[in-house]
Design an enzyme around this catalytic site. Structure first.
Site, mmCIF file in Angstrom:
data_model
loop_
_atom_site.group_PDB
_atom_site.id
_atom_site.type_symbol
_atom_site.label_atom_id
_atom_site.label_comp_id
_atom_site.label_asym_id
_atom_site.label_seq_id
_atom_site.Cartn_x
_atom_site.Cartn_y
_atom_site.Cartn_z
ATOM 1 N N SER A 278 0.813 -1.212 0.000
ATOM 2 C CA SER A 278 0.000 0.000 0.000
ATOM 3 C C SER A 278 0.844 1.257 0.000
ATOM 4 C CB SER A 278 -0.920 0.013 1.226
ATOM 5 O OG SER A 278 -0.157 0.003 2.423
ATOM 6 N N ASN B 209 -3.874 6.171 -0.729
ATOM 7 C CA ASN B 209 -3.252 6.330 0.583
ATOM 8 C C ASN B 209 -2.519 7.657 0.719
ATOM 9 O OD1 ASN B 209 -4.165 4.085 1.905
ATOM 10 N ND2 ASN B 209 -2.425 2.810 1.374
ATOM 11 N N HIS C 103 -2.725 -3.339 -5.888
ATOM 12 C CA HIS C 103 -3.125 -2.937 -4.547
ATOM 13 C C HIS C 103 -4.637 -2.976 -4.403
ATOM 14 C CE1 HIS C 103 -3.444 0.413 -1.321
ATOM 15 N NE2 HIS C 103 -3.462 -0.782 -0.764
ATOM 16 N N GLU D 69 -5.368 -0.423 -7.458
ATOM 17 C CA GLU D 69 -4.295 0.405 -8.002
ATOM 18 C C GLU D 69 -3.259 -0.510 -8.646
ATOM 19 O OE1 GLU D 69 -4.094 4.339 -5.179
ATOM 20 O OE2 GLU D 69 -3.288 2.483 -4.352
#
Length: 529
Positions: free
Chosen positions: A121, A192, A142, A154
């Protein structure tokens, strides 16, 4: 490497890994689930059985379909079982040494054309790929927790990635029913990088004592419309995980807004990691529970007996009508011209009209000592007159309704007495009420607008498109709309103006509106344009 991916391997069968197994198996792929021991592998099987079992009990999955999903998965501790997989993804803890060791080990197990993927992440995918014998076949994939529910994947590329491999993984994500966003290797990627910085800022706001934890969470959940408030979300993610990602982001960017807040570091050091330990920002009934231990009941405060709403607008009329249905024995809607003749004995006066400071001072002179004057502020940042004659003066901002309800902010100056009667009056009328210090941006905008500014900076950097940024936050974080779509709806000029006021008040350079936001304001253009 043009064949369709039919068999996949998943290494690491905790909650995330088992969720990824479920995503693959539900899509009809054969799956090999691997963990460090057969006991851990069997635990992963238990996660899948429980998850699909809940779907059956809720009528969302037939028992025969559940059995087909379970039959597609092999659970083992042996890496050799991955030899015929077309793709292998690791979902182990966020430690670079563990991830590189696993992918290096796979060099001697899988076929030369097997795609290797990491569910990292925040770690450098380039470093992970460079540790393998064939870095061109390594990509990031991800998923977001819970993987069977959230649509975002992702797909992370590196300077070493083979474009055909990236395209193959993107196509696989679409076959899974996901929404893939393809971006380059950068700390935090899209979701994130934006989300964790937002959480860090929220934690710093709570540190100041300007707002309670419950009010801060209500500001995000109700005022903005996010699925949950920032402190509740941090507890769900795990405060240790939030801190780890903050550390990664700060090391990569040296942006002070990404640094882990002192309170976050202290909670992690104390072992208060959130839901999984039973305590974090909140206390929970038990470890792993999402049920918050009830706080002490607040004192019972009754709504105001008499309320006057001053103003000529439809909004003033609507506010008077809503309060009138909420328990106040007498609510009157008056024009500004007639206001000064109607305020004797009134507990709460709400001024929902633009007037001069001199006029407000005259209004205060007609009010009884102990009463409250709430001055409506469309931006939540306007200054209010000082208290006069024992009248408490606060700023009030009523927000449009969201899925969570309709929120009202009550903002007061330092030293002003509590405004429990006003809060009780608004609560009885159906508003979710948050209180805070009288600061630029209030609570809601001060929480949201820096987050939106970060999204514009990401767009301006060329890292991701406006569509990809919005997709990442809606499909990965459950936002009702993407951050750039929010700016288009609110108006770039409004966002830039509040950010500038916040910066001027605090001196925080990071609150300076992005150049692209200023350009959009000047040109009157959409950020999607």
């Amino acid at each position: 490497m043009t064949g369709e991916i039919a068999q996949v391997g998943v290494i690491g069968l905790g909650t995330m890994g088992a969720g990824i197994v479920e995503v693959f198996a539900r899509a009809g792929l054969r799956v090999v689930g691997v963990d460090g021991s057969q006991e851990l592998a069997d635990r992963g099987r238990g996660f899948l059985e429980s998850s699909t079992g809940r779907a059956v009990s809720r009528g969302r999955l037939a028992e025969s379909a559940q059995q087909e999903i379970l039959d597609r998965v092999t659970w083992t501790a042996e890496y050799d079982a991955l030899a015929d997989c077309d793709l292998v993804i690791e979902a182990v803890p966020e430690r670079l040494d563990i991830k590189t060791a696993i992918l290096t080990k796979l060099d001697g197990v899988v076929r030369p054309d097997t795609v290797l993927a990491s569910n990292t992440s925040s770690l450098s995918l380039t470093e992970i790929a460079a540790a393998t014998a064939r870095p061109e076949r390594v990509v990031g994939m991800h998923f977001f927790n819970p993987a069977p529910v959230l649509k975002l994947v992702e797909v992370i590329t590196t300077v070493l990635s083979d474009d055909a491999v990236v395209e193959r993984v993107r196509d696989l994500a679409e076959r899974l029913g996901k929404k893939p966003v393809v971006v380059r290797d950068r700390a935090g990627f899209v979701a994130n990088a934006l989300l964790i910085t937002y959480l860090a800022r929220a934690i710093r706001t709570y540190e100041t004592g300007h707002v309670s934890r419950e009010d801060l969470d209500d500001a995000g959940r109700v005022g903005v419309g996010f699925p949950m408030g920032p402190l509740t979300l941090s507890d769900l993610i795990g405060l240790d995980v939030v801190k780890e990602v903050c550390d990664v982001l700060y090391a990569a960017t040296h942006d002070p807004s990404a640094a882990p807040p002192a309170l976050l570091q202290q909670l992690v050091a104390a072992g208060r990691l959130g839901r999984k330990t039973g305590s974090g920002f909140y206390d929970y009934e038990k470890a792993g529970s999402g049920t918050v231990t009830p706080a002490a009941a607040p004192d019972d405060v009754k709504p105001a007996a008499q309320v006057v709403v001053v103003g000529e607008s439809a909004a003033a009329s609507d506010l008077a009508g809503q309060i009138g249905g909420g328990g106040a024995s007498s609510v009157e809607w008056v024009s500004t011209a007639g206001a000064r003749d109607s305020l004797a004995g009134v507990d709460v006066v709400i001024l929902a009209s633009d007037t001069s400071p001199d006029w407000v001072a005259e209004l205060l002179a007609t009010m009884d000592s102990g009463a409250t004057l709430a001055v409506a502020s469309p931006g939540g940042a306007a200054a209010t007159p000082a208290a006069s004659g024992g009248v408490t003066v606060v700023a009030l901002r009523v927000h449009p309704a969201t899925k969570g309800g309709r929120l009202a902010e009550v903002l007061r100056s330092t030293g002003a007495p509590q405004v429990a009667t006003l809060r009780a009056t608004l609560s009885a009328a159906g508003f979710v009420v948050v209180g805070g210090r009288l600061r630029a941006g209030g609570v809601v905008d001060a929480l949201l607008y820096p987050h939106l500014n970060d999204a514009v900076r990401m767009l301006d950097s060329g890292y991701a498109t406006a569509a990809d940024i919005d997709t990442a936050m809606t499909a990965g974080c459950g936002y009702p709309e993407g951050p750039l779509a929010m700016i288009d709806r609110i108006g770039p000029a409004q966002v830039a103006a509040v950010l500038t006021t916040m910066r001027d008040e605090t001196g925080e350079v990071g609150l300076t509106p992005s150049p692209l936001l200023r350009e959009a304001t000047a040109a009157g253009q959409s950020l999607h344009g």
